[in-house]
Scaffold this motif. Structure first.
Motif, PDB file in Angstrom:
ATOM      1  N   UNK A  53       0.846  -1.188   0.000  1.00  0.00           N
ATOM      2  CA  UNK A  53       0.000   0.000   0.000  1.00  0.00           C
ATOM      3  C   UNK A  53       0.888   1.246   0.000  1.00  0.00           C
ATOM      4  N   UNK A  54       0.612   2.181  -0.907  1.00  0.00           N
ATOM      5  CA  UNK A  54       1.388   3.405  -0.922  1.00  0.00           C
ATOM      6  C   UNK A  54       0.538   4.665  -0.909  1.00  0.00           C
ATOM      7  N   UNK A  55      -0.759   4.537  -0.614  1.00  0.00           N
ATOM      8  CA  UNK A  55      -1.611   5.712  -0.451  1.00  0.00           C
ATOM      9  C   UNK A  55      -2.795   5.361   0.437  1.00  0.00           C
ATOM     10  N   UNK A  56      -3.209   6.331   1.241  1.00  0.00           N
ATOM     11  CA  UNK A  56      -4.398   6.197   2.071  1.00  0.00           C
ATOM     12  C   UNK A  56      -5.404   7.248   1.623  1.00  0.00           C
ATOM     13  N   UNK A  57      -6.622   6.840   1.339  1.00  0.00           N
ATOM     14  CA  UNK A  57      -7.691   7.767   0.956  1.00  0.00           C
ATOM     15  C   UNK A  57      -8.696   7.804   2.097  1.00  0.00           C
ATOM     16  N   UNK A  58      -8.919   9.002   2.634  1.00  0.00           N
ATOM     17  CA  UNK A  58      -9.747   9.162   3.808  1.00  0.00           C
ATOM     18  C   UNK A  58     -10.930  10.068   3.488  1.00  0.00           C
ATOM     19  N   UNK A  59     -12.135   9.552   3.604  1.00  0.00           N
ATOM     20  CA  UNK A  59     -13.340  10.369   3.520  1.00  0.00           C
ATOM     21  C   UNK A  59     -13.557  10.883   4.937  1.00  0.00           C
ATOM     22  N   UNK A  60     -13.045  12.046   5.229  1.00  0.00           N
ATOM     23  CA  UNK A  60     -12.839  12.446   6.615  1.00  0.00           C
ATOM     24  C   UNK A  60     -14.076  12.983   7.317  1.00  0.00           C
TER      25      UNK A  60
END
Length: 121
Positions: free
Chosen positions: A84-91
């Protein structure tokens, strides 16, 4: 003393001098944070959602830098694997993502309301 850094741009490069700081995203929309090279062991960042916009946290070199660790959300507990090289956060306001480098990998412990989507590029 910890400093707070607010970003005004929707794509923001995080640099080594910001280590130890609390980082807040842009208030104008989606914010993408690009981490510095993982080879700088000891770098540590805390990202806190100050808006309900989407945040993405990416490694500097998408081909061989990775994020591993744990995410605690309202849905429960999950782990992040090896590629994994990115985190996507629906904050949600108050979501907190901590990221630390050991010189070869980024490690995270994250407390968020919504589940984080982890991405391999």
């Amino acid at each position: 003393m910890t400093n707070i850094k607010s970003f005004q741009s929707n794509t923001s490069n995080v640099d080594a001098s910001m280590s130890g700081n609390i980082l807040l995203g842009s208030s104008t929309g989606v914010t993408t944070f690009i981490l510095p090279g993982v080879s700088n062991a000891g770098l540590q960042y805390t990202f806190i959602a100050n808006t309900e916009n989407t945040y993405t946290i990416k490694t500097n070199n998408l081909s061989n830098e990775y994020i591993k660790g744990h995410i605690i959300s309202s849905s429960g507990f999950s782990s992040i694997g090896n590629s994994i090289n990115a985190l996507d956060i629906s904050s949600t306001i108050g979501d907190r993502i901590e990221i630390i480098s050991d010189g070869s990998c980024w490690f995270t412990t994250s407390w968020v309301y919504h589940t984080i989507t982890s991405t391999s590029y």
